[in-house]
Design a protein around this motif. Structure first.
Motif, PDB file in Angstrom:
ATOM      1  N   ALA A   1      -2.852  19.656  -6.023  1.00  0.00           N
ATOM      2  CA  ALA A   1      -1.873  19.013  -5.157  1.00  0.00           C
ATOM      3  C   ALA A   1      -2.364  18.876  -3.725  1.00  0.00           C
ATOM      4  CB  ALA A   1      -0.575  19.812  -5.179  1.00  0.00           C
ATOM      5  N   GLN A   2      -3.659  19.121  -3.490  1.00  0.00           N
ATOM      6  CA  GLN A   2      -4.166  19.039  -2.128  1.00  0.00           C
ATOM      7  C   GLN A   2      -4.123  17.602  -1.635  1.00  0.00           C
ATOM      8  OE1 GLN A   2      -8.063  20.636  -1.634  1.00  0.00           O
ATOM      9  NE2 GLN A   2      -8.097  20.320   0.566  1.00  0.00           N
ATOM     10  N   ARG A   3      -3.602  17.425  -0.441  1.00  0.00           N
ATOM     11  CA  ARG A   3      -3.436  16.090   0.110  1.00  0.00           C
ATOM     12  C   ARG A   3      -4.722  15.571   0.739  1.00  0.00           C
ATOM     13  NH1 ARG A   3       0.937  14.671  -2.584  1.00  0.00           N
ATOM     14  NH2 ARG A   3       2.763  15.877  -2.068  1.00  0.00           N
ATOM     15  N   VAL A   4      -4.864  14.236   0.715  1.00  0.00           N
ATOM     16  CA  VAL A   4      -5.968  13.572   1.399  1.00  0.00           C
ATOM     17  C   VAL A   4      -5.390  12.878   2.618  1.00  0.00           C
ATOM     18  CG1 VAL A   4      -7.758  11.821   1.208  1.00  0.00           C
ATOM     19  CG2 VAL A   4      -7.151  13.201  -0.786  1.00  0.00           C
ATOM     20  N   HIS A   5      -6.014  13.041   3.776  1.00  0.00           N
ATOM     21  CA  HIS A   5      -5.433  12.520   5.002  1.00  0.00           C
ATOM     22  C   HIS A   5      -6.394  11.613   5.751  1.00  0.00           C
ATOM     23  CE1 HIS A   5      -1.809  14.909   4.643  1.00  0.00           C
ATOM     24  NE2 HIS A   5      -2.564  15.936   4.323  1.00  0.00           N
TER      25      HIS A   5
ATOM     26  N   SER B   1       0.309   9.019   2.049  1.00  0.00           N
ATOM     27  CA  SER B   1      -0.766   8.034   2.002  1.00  0.00           C
ATOM     28  C   SER B   1      -0.872   7.458   0.595  1.00  0.00           C
ATOM     29  CB  SER B   1      -2.095   8.687   2.393  1.00  0.00           C
ATOM     30  OG  SER B   1      -2.509   9.600   1.388  1.00  0.00           O
ATOM     31  N   VAL B   2      -1.531   6.313   0.488  1.00  0.00           N
ATOM     32  CA  VAL B   2      -1.704   5.688  -0.825  1.00  0.00           C
ATOM     33  C   VAL B   2      -2.496   6.613  -1.749  1.00  0.00           C
ATOM     34  CG1 VAL B   2      -2.700   3.731  -2.075  1.00  0.00           C
ATOM     35  CG2 VAL B   2      -1.513   3.350   0.088  1.00  0.00           C
ATOM     36  N   SER B   3      -3.522   7.266  -1.216  1.00  0.00           N
ATOM     37  CA  SER B   3      -4.316   8.156  -2.072  1.00  0.00           C
ATOM     38  C   SER B   3      -3.497   9.349  -2.549  1.00  0.00           C
ATOM     39  CB  SER B   3      -5.576   8.629  -1.338  1.00  0.00           C
ATOM     40  OG  SER B   3      -5.247   9.346  -0.169  1.00  0.00           O
ATOM     41  N   ASP B   4      -2.613   9.874  -1.693  1.00  0.00           N
ATOM     42  CA  ASP B   4      -1.722  10.951  -2.134  1.00  0.00           C
ATOM     43  C   ASP B   4      -0.799  10.466  -3.245  1.00  0.00           C
ATOM     44  OD1 ASP B   4      -2.770  12.784  -0.388  1.00  0.00           O
ATOM     45  OD2 ASP B   4      -1.219  12.536   1.132  1.00  0.00           O
ATOM     46  N   LEU B   5      -0.310   9.236  -3.092  1.00  0.00           N
ATOM     47  CA  LEU B   5       0.578   8.678  -4.107  1.00  0.00           C
ATOM     48  C   LEU B   5      -0.168   8.421  -5.412  1.00  0.00           C
ATOM     49  CD1 LEU B   5       2.626   6.270  -1.840  1.00  0.00           C
ATOM     50  CD2 LEU B   5       3.531   8.235  -3.089  1.00  0.00           C
TER      51      LEU B   5
END
Length: 204
Positions: free
Chosen positions: A3-7, A72-76
């Motif tokens: 679940a680590q987010r990309v920012h 973010s789109v990558s998180d989604l």
């Protein structure tokens, strides 16, 4: 997937890599999806990977439709991929007739849940920052009025909070002080505070 987010800086690079994967993945052949789903039901990992890869474009499309909503789109895409994995693993038992429709529903639900959770976390953080600031200001002003450190119950009474809430916020403030977290608590100059104005503002 974790679940680590990309920012920010990494987000564009991640999306470029994902779109490259979409471009280089051969499309499904006639009847292949049904065969993959049957093998997935038996736990075949290679079939899972193949079906994920061939539906990545769908996940990206659904993520882009939800941009500017807090993630973010990558998180989604990450969240949507979790939803797609759930769809693959539950489709056979669901008795649904259309896998793509079933998967889109799972992907969308996962993304929307993540968006709602992020929004709730932001609201909670904003409320906590405001409460911590109120606590800090009240503690300093009461100390000037009483000429001693105020007791927990006195701060709670002045703020019209429960003792439990006051104790929790006090712990947050203490941790912020320990870390010198200037983002949580703005610098407050005790000498610039007016006890009479404080009484009027709180009691009024």
């Amino acid at each position: 997937m974790g679940a680590q987010r990309v920012h920010s800086d990494g987000d564009d690079a991640v999306m470029r890599d994902l779109r490259q994967q979409v471009r280089t993945t051969p499309p499904l052949q006639a009847g292949e999806q049904e065969r993959l789903l049957a093998r997935i039901a038996l736990g075949d990992r290679a079939s899972q990977d193949r079906l994920v890869a061939t539906n990545l474009a769908m996940v990206i499309r659904m993520a882009e439709a939800r941009r500017e909503r807090g993630l973010s789109v990558s998180d989604l895409v990450l969240e949507g991929s979790l939803g797609f994995l759930e769809a693959m693993n539950t489709f056979v038992q669901s008795k649904s007739a259309d896998f793509i429709a079933f998967a889109e529903r799972k992907v969308g639900d996962q993304m929307d849940t993540a968006i709602a959770s992020e929004a709730a976390a932001v609201r909670d953080a904003e409320l906590l920052v405001a409460a911590a600031t109120d606590y800090e200001r009240t503690e300093l002003l009461l100390a000037r009025v009483l000429r001693r450190a105020p007791m927990e119950a006195e701060i709670a009474e002045k703020l019209e909070w429960t003792v439990e809430r006051t104790r929790y916020v006090a712990q947050v403030v203490a941790e912020a002080r320990r870390r010198h977290d200037e983002e949580l608590l703005a610098f407050i100059d005790p000498e610039a505070l007016d006890p009479e104005a404080f009484d009027d503002a709180v009691d009024g």
